[in-house]
Design a protein around this motif. Structure first.
Motif, PDB file in Angstrom:
ATOM      1  N   PRO A  27     -54.494 -77.832 -22.623  1.00 46.68           N
ATOM      2  CA  PRO A  27     -54.411 -79.320 -22.420  1.00 46.68           C
ATOM      3  C   PRO A  27     -53.080 -79.281 -21.268  1.00 46.68           C
ATOM      4  CG  PRO A  27     -54.316 -80.384 -24.194  1.00 46.68           C
ATOM      5  CD  PRO A  27     -54.118 -78.410 -24.062  1.00 46.68           C
ATOM      6  N   CYS A  28     -51.574 -79.333 -22.282  1.00 49.81           N
ATOM      7  CA  CYS A  28     -50.334 -78.996 -21.679  1.00 49.81           C
ATOM      8  C   CYS A  28     -50.235 -78.004 -20.282  1.00 49.81           C
ATOM      9  CB  CYS A  28     -49.297 -79.000 -22.141  1.00 49.81           C
ATOM     10  SG  CYS A  28     -49.584 -79.973 -23.873  1.00 49.81           S
ATOM     11  N   ARG A  50     -49.203 -89.175 -22.464  1.00 54.96           N
ATOM     12  CA  ARG A  50     -48.798 -88.880 -20.846  1.00 54.96           C
ATOM     13  C   ARG A  50     -49.889 -87.540 -20.925  1.00 54.96           C
ATOM     14  NH1 ARG A  50     -44.988 -84.937 -20.817  1.00 54.96           N
ATOM     15  NH2 ARG A  50     -43.419 -84.840 -21.810  1.00 54.96           N
ATOM     16  N   GLY A  51     -49.869 -87.439 -19.906  1.00 55.29           N
ATOM     17  CA  GLY A  51     -51.070 -86.575 -18.985  1.00 55.29           C
ATOM     18  C   GLY A  51     -52.420 -85.960 -20.007  1.00 55.29           C
ATOM     19  N   LEU A  52     -52.335 -84.183 -19.756  1.00 54.66           N
ATOM     20  CA  LEU A  52     -53.367 -83.815 -20.637  1.00 54.66           C
ATOM     21  C   LEU A  52     -53.354 -83.584 -21.668  1.00 54.66           C
ATOM     22  CD1 LEU A  52     -54.729 -82.389 -17.209  1.00 54.66           C
ATOM     23  CD2 LEU A  52     -55.832 -84.434 -18.822  1.00 54.66           C
ATOM     24  N   CYS A  53     -51.758 -83.892 -22.278  1.00 53.77           N
ATOM     25  CA  CYS A  53     -51.441 -82.948 -23.553  1.00 53.77           C
ATOM     26  C   CYS A  53     -51.768 -83.551 -24.358  1.00 53.77           C
ATOM     27  CB  CYS A  53     -49.624 -83.240 -23.247  1.00 53.77           C
ATOM     28  SG  CYS A  53     -48.560 -82.286 -22.892  1.00 53.77           S
ATOM     29  N   MET A 110     -56.003 -89.193 -15.209  1.00 55.59           N
ATOM     30  CA  MET A 110     -55.941 -87.846 -16.312  1.00 55.59           C
ATOM     31  C   MET A 110     -55.364 -88.053 -17.619  1.00 55.59           C
ATOM     32  SD  MET A 110     -57.682 -85.393 -15.434  1.00 55.59           S
ATOM     33  CE  MET A 110     -58.429 -85.303 -13.770  1.00 55.59           C
ATOM     34  N   VAL A 111     -55.451 -88.834 -18.443  1.00 55.20           N
ATOM     35  CA  VAL A 111     -54.778 -89.827 -19.517  1.00 55.20           C
ATOM     36  C   VAL A 111     -55.343 -90.096 -20.911  1.00 55.20           C
ATOM     37  CG1 VAL A 111     -52.255 -89.910 -18.487  1.00 55.20           C
ATOM     38  CG2 VAL A 111     -54.398 -91.664 -19.419  1.00 55.20           C
TER      39      VAL A 111
END
Lengths: 948, 285
Positions: free
Chosen positions: A237-238, A858-861, A901-902
């Motif tokens: 995902p990252c 944060r983010g899709l990670c 997207m988090v």
């Protein structure tokens, strides 16, 4: 991912039976990532080597113990089949392979494929009596594409053709089937296919079609993805830069696919996604409650543009989308262009859909368990099966509607003295049966009743005149329809007399079933008591070593067994097989032609016990319940998590009726082909292993589900009793986890097997980190009750006494925070060791003020963290002078926000729990005790405790 | 004065009433040939696709049909050999109308540019029209062909163009976030609609034509085509933009307006704004 493909092939067969080894001709294996050798030999013991120095791993050998070859001594083995493999081998030109053993015949194929190949699954079978065909048994590769390889050997009077196929193979093709070697009446074979969609697969081999032979066959799968245990290989995902969200809803005859953007996917990815998805809600998934085991319904919703009203029409056609499988996915353009699968964000079934203003259609999806929840109507009740006259036409009224019990684990009193008559005579038999009236055993099944439409109309009119259609026929036509039919009768003085008219009220299927009703004629009548709604493993002996079968307070005498009382699964007893059936269960075909499986105890109607039973005496037994075959011949299921999985799959998510046990239910992945299990079966095995670190042999389960309760109560009881958490994972599967207090194991990702990096404050988290106390969870004196006696209705180990200490406590916590009490029931446990271990798990976890952290990655990670993962967090806002440094938390909630997207996580602070184990219980001594006399001085080598 | 922009009413597009087929090549069953002209909600962004990298798409009206302007929504490589042809019969050795189309390079965000083809200036053009229209991809594309076709039976123009100062917005839609330590993270949703805003001074007749255009599009509802620079091929598939001339009544009800400020006899000041339909993604992914 690179596909599997053959690089090179070679084979060699033995010439003389006495040849000690054979070596193949040379081939060029350059580019291969996997070499597999299939060896057919006499005994499955051949060893494979090659001239490049590779080391081969041998899978399980299967050797037939039957043969018909005239040259083989009587009693000798038939053919042996075994696969050998090496991953990432040394390759090159001039590559030869040697099989050393007895009568070796070797096939070798070198494959190119994924850079990180891994062995996946294997199965096999062999004949004990000669035959012409054999099936390897089934495997389900964990992901696709999977390389599936099969090997075969037989030893026959006449050499066979050695042909095979993969029945029902999905998305692949058989690519190789070599001609057999026909020396010394050995026939060996080898074949493979690449399976492009995940599904179960087996291979079927045929030797000489005209001659029975001794046969052995094996099958194995290899996949990419290294040691990952993920069923589908998601992208990192990252690495996603261009995320795409879409959703699918599977109706009865089509799969709807809608995206926020149009997705012009290939057919292999499920085809075009219409850009109708206006809004997707946040998706929250949470584990079962750590303190109560309760499962909260988990919901996601979405809004579709329906300007052209096509989905309103679809919904209306089936009255709604309710119960349609529905999933929400995330993918990326890179992933789509590579033809790789999307990631499941939420999987469940449609709970409701509503036609909103402005031609928007809203759909709510619930998780698989939560979809059964309801505020108004009766939730799904467990057991789902109830006693009906369809199967027990002579059942007394009071039995109707009662649950058909599910019995699991060892069900017996812990101490016979705990339950006695007024005269002090012990009463055993903790699993209570239900009297179901007289049943006919043997005789003719399926005899048509000859019921006609006129008969049915006449019967309904009789009831209609009496105003009793609801009472008389509700069980057959449905109570709602019965009300409608009575209303029709009241208005018209008759029920509809024509087929269509009547069927429109009571339903075509109900009317058809009624007209097709069958009866059971002939045979012998017995008074029957239903012990379990399935086959069981064993009737246990009572303290007096005689079968623990009780009628009221009286044990059935051994002398009555096979004379006036019959029960399957009494060790050493032959009367059941002789008098009743060779099956260790009783299948009853209902009047509607549907069959249910039971464990019944039968009584001669004229006997003392038979009369007592018919008069209302309660029959109760000690037994071992569920076993792993479904027909009473399997191994007993006693491990707690094995039982939990079994009940979840067969009796909660599905409704087992008869025959073999059910496979996990599936849902159809977005590609329209791949089936994903709804249950991660392996997670239950892992939970058993972890539990085994605390209790030797693992936790033991024991229960009789005899009273119908809501599915949410059963799930909560299972979670509570097992000291485990249930969650829905990133693949939409239900899985369980037991807290593993070994730090490395706790942190190890269950898919990749690696320990992820520490999550850092301000770098990995968006603002908003918080730590919340959960005072309502704290307890430092935990009283627990278990070992439920279904006959007495009481816990043998109850909170008020019993034969053991039924509470655990932490004095330090009590001195500091006061005594915080709680009483819990471990409804599905019956042994002291397991109950004590589970109680201590709760005490240690909650004796100090529990805390949960909440953070947003944060983010899709954030999607790389699944529910019930363990993570280390370093955060300045944490407790202590330095905040939290590599502080262990257990993820119990995860919310994905598709607009941002988090992912936001809720995680239980378990650092103290892990730390305590590291300080107080050195792992080697806890896990692998060593006798003192086996300890030696490292330097001198002298025994350290020579005198002990 | 430069020629004024071209515009079309949705009903001017006669492609949907033709029978679409693949004259050469075979269709991808998941993206059937019916998609070639379908601008309905379900498949507006779904092309007709072939299983090969060259081929010919054909429309058949059953009788002669006037076609003045053709718009190709495609996935063709830059400079791919493509021609638009019309003929009275389904035989293409020497079509009456044939013109090569210059396929422009993709934008840097990988969106393709829709191509407008004005047939009125092509040799053989006739207002009587022809029965067949063919888009012949004789070159070899780097991807399997994907195409949607709009064919307009007339071209509309006002007597005056936009004023100077036309505003042409390039939008890139994404998600951005930042931690307290300033670590930023962004996602490209790759929805890149261009927006065109401008003002025009219109005669009364032109003002009425604009009203009719707005009505024909039902405001923001129906997509239409706008060619801002008639000498070029950059055809925009747009909706009227409910910005500056709209009001919100409730959450999702847009009242689309076009307002003419009448300054004098036969003199109207008008604001026009359009948002491109990009279908939200680089075309044909």
């Amino acid at each position: 991912m690179a596909d599997w493909a053959e690089v090179a092939f070679t084979s060699k067969g033995t010439v003389l039976l006495s040849d000690p080894s054979i070596t193949t001709d040379a081939i060029d294996t350059s580019g291969a990532v996997l070499i597999v050798a299939a060896v057919g030999d006499l005994d499955g013991l051949s060893v494979v080597t090659d001239n490049k120095g590779n080391t081969y791993t041998a899978l399980t050998a299967h050797v037939s113990t039957a043969n018909t070859s005239p040259s083989v001594p009587a009693g000798d083995t038939g053919g042996g089949s075994r696969l050998h493999y090496v991953l990432n081998p040394i390759v090159g030109s001039g590559h030869t392979f040697t099989s050393t053993g007895t009568a070796s015949n070797i096939f070798v194929i070198a494959y190119e494929g994924p850079a990180d190949p891994a062995f996946d699954r294997e199965n096999g079978a062999h004949r004990t009596v000669p035959g012409t065909t054999i099936n390897t048994g089934t495997i389900t590769p964990r992901s696709s594409p999977a390389l599936v390889i099969t090997g075969y050997a037989d030893r026959a009077a006449v050499a066979g053709a050695g042909v095979f196929d993969f029945p029902g193979v999905i998305g692949g093709s058989v690519r190789h089937a070599e001609s057999p070697f026909n020396l010394h009446h050995f026939t060996v074979g080898y074949g493979y296919a690449v399976q492009f969609a995940r599904a179960s697969i087996s291979a079927r081999w045929q030797g000489n079609a005209l001659f029975d032979t001794g046969q052995a066959a094996v099958i194995a799968s290899f996949v990419g993805g290294g040691t990952t245990n993920a069923p589908i290989r998601y992208e990192d995902p990252c690495s996603i830069a261009e995320p795409r969200i879409f959703a699918t809803v599977k109706t009865d005859d089509e799969i709807l696919k809608f995206g926020i953007q149009p997705l012009r996917d290939s057919a292999a990815l499920g085809g075009y996604a219409e850009p109708r998805l206006i809004e997707v809600s946040q998706m929250t998934r949470a584990s079962s409650d750590p303190a109560t085991g309760a499962w909260s319904a988990q919901t996601a919703s979405m809004k579709w543009a329906d300007t052209d009203r096509v989905n309103r029409e679809r919904s209306d056609d089936r009255t709604s989308f309710r119960n349609c499988d529905a999933e929400i996915y995330l993918t990326s353009n890179v992933q789509r262009l590579a033809g790789d699968p999307p990631r499941v964000l939420f999987a469940g079934t449609v709970y409701e859909d509503s036609a909103d203003a402005n031609l928007v259609l809203s759909t709510t999806i619930n998780d698989l368990i939560g979809s059964n929840y309801s505020l108004f109507s009766e939730e799904k009740q467990i057991p789902q099966r109830v006693i009906e006259r369809n199967w027990f036409p002579n059942a007394p009224d009071e039995a109707l509607g009662q649950a058909e019990p599910i019995v699991g684990g060892r069900r017996a009193v812990l101490n016979p003295a705990d339950f006695t008559t007024d005269l002090g005579v012990p009463i055993e038999g903790v699993s209570k049966g239900v009297y179901v009236g007289q049943v006919q055993i043997n005789g003719s099944h399926g005899t048509p009743t000859g019921t006609t439409l006129d008969d049915i109309v006449a019967a309904l009119n009789t009831s209609g005149a009496a105003g009793t259609i609801y009472v008389d026929w509700g069980f057959k036509i449905g109570y709602g329809d019965a009300v409608a039919l009575q209303s029709y009768y009241d208005s018209n003085g008759t029920v509809p007399t024509d087929y269509d008219g009547l069927a429109h009220i009571i339903g075509f299927s109900d009317l058809d079933a009624w007209l097709a009703e069958e009866v059971h004629t002939g045979g012998d009548l017995y008074e029957a008591v239903l012990i379990a709604a399935h086959a069981i493993s064993e009737i246990l002996p009572a303290a007096n070593a005689e079968p623990s079968i009780w009628v009221g307070d009286t044990q059935v005498a051994l002398a009555d067994i096979g004379v006036s009382v019959w029960a399957p699964q009494i060790p050493g007893d032959t009367s059941w097989a002789a008098d009743i059936d060779t099956d260790l269960f009783t299948d009853i075909r209902g009047a509607n032609s549907e069959t249910r499986r039971y464990t019944l105890i039968l009584f001669d109607p004229g006997s003392t016990h038979g009369l007592a039973v018919a008069d209302g005496a309660v029959v109760h037994v000690d037994c071992v319940g569920l076993e792993d075959e479904g027909d009473g011949t399997g191994a007993p299921l006693v491990d707690y998590f094995t039982l939990y999985r079994h009940v979840l799959i067969n009796f909660i998510l599905q409704d087992y009726q008869w025959g073999a046990w059910l496979d996990s239910p599936h849902f159809l992945f977005s590609d329209g082909v791949t089936l994903l299990d709804r249950v991660d079966a392996d997670s239950f095995d892992v939970a058993s292993t972890v539990a085994g670190l605390t209790v030797t042999g693992g936790y033991q389960g024991s229960f009789t589900l005899a009273d119908r309760v809501s599915v949410r109560d059963v799930i909560a009881n299972f979670n509570m009793s097992g000291g485990c958490l249930l969650a829905q994972d990133d693949y939409g599967r239900l899985f369980v986890k037991v807290l593993d207090v070994r730090r490395t194991e706790f942190l190890r990702n269950r898919y990749t097997g690696t320990v992820p990096k520490i999550l850092r404050d301000k770098v990995d988290f968006l603002m908003g980190f918080s730590i919340t106390a959960k005072p309502e969870w704290q307890v430092n004196k935990l009283t627990y009750q278990y070992a439920q006696n279904g006959y007495s209705g009481a816990y043998e180990r109850d909170a008020g006494g019993g034969g053991n200490t039924v509470f655990v406590e932490d004095l330090t916590s009590q001195a500091r925070d006061g005594v915080l009490k709680k009483t819990v029931a471990f409804a599905y446990l019956a042994d002291d060791l397991t109950a004590d271990a589970v109680a201590n798990y709760y005490l240690q976890l909650f004796k100090d003020l529990p805390r949960v952290a909440q953070y947003t990655r944060r983010g899709l990670c954030g999607l790389e963290d699944d529910l019930l993962d363990g993570r280390s967090v370093t955060h300045y806002n944490g407790y202590g002078a330095n905040g939290w440094q590599a502080h262990a938390v257990w993820v119990i909630g995860k919310t994905f926000d598709p607009r941002r997207m988090v992912s936001t996580f809720t995680a239980l602070d378990v650092e103290a729990r892990l730390l305590a184990e590291e300080v107080t219980a050195p792992e080697p001594l806890t896990l692998d005790p060593v006798a003192l006399e086996d300890l030696f001085d490292d330097v001198s080598g002298d025994p350290l405790y020579a005198d002990t | 004065m430069a020629e004024t922009f071209l515009y079309f009413h949705p009903a001017d597009n006669v492609a949907p009433i033709a029978t679409a087929s693949l004259q050469t090549g075979s269709a991808d069953t998941d993206y059937p040939i019916e998609n070639l002209t379908d601008l309905g909600y379900a498949t507006i962004a779904a092309p007709a696709k072939t299983t090969g990298t060259s081929g010919a798409f054909m429309l058949d009206w059953g009788a002669a049909q006037r076609v003045d302007y053709v718009v190709l929504w495609h996935n063709f490589d830059a400079a791919l050999a493509v021609s638009v042809q019309m003929h009275a019969a389904n035989s293409w050795a020497g079509p009456t109308v044939t013109t090569s189309v210059t396929i422009p390079a993709k934008r840097a965000d990988t969106h393709t540019r829709k191509v407008g083809v004005d047939l009125r200036s092509v040799t053989g053009y006739s207002t009587s029209g022809f029965r067949y229209l063919r888009i012949n991809v004789s070159g070899t594309n780097s991807a399997l062909l994907g195409l949607k076709v709009l064919a307009f039976s007339r071209v509309r123009q006002l007597s005056r163009d936009f004023h100077w100062g036309v505003q042409d917005d390039d939008n890139q839609i994404g998600i951005d976030m930042k931690t307290d330590a300033g670590v930023s993270w962004g996602y490209d949703l790759m929805s890149a609609p261009r927006v065109l805003r401008g003002s025009a001074t219109l005669s009364d007749a032109d003002a009425e034509a604009v009203r009719e255009w707005h009505r024909a599009c039902a405001g923001v509802v129906k997509p239409c085509v706008l060619v801002p620079e008639p000498s070029g091929t950059d055809a925009w598939l747009v909706r009227w933009l409910p910005g500056g001339t709209f009001s919100v009544v409730g959450a999702q009800i847009f009242v689309s307006k076009v307002t003419h400020q009448r300054d004098f006899v036969d003199l109207n000041q008008t604001q026009l704004a359009f948002e491109e339909i990009t279908a939200g993604d680089p075309e044909w992914f």
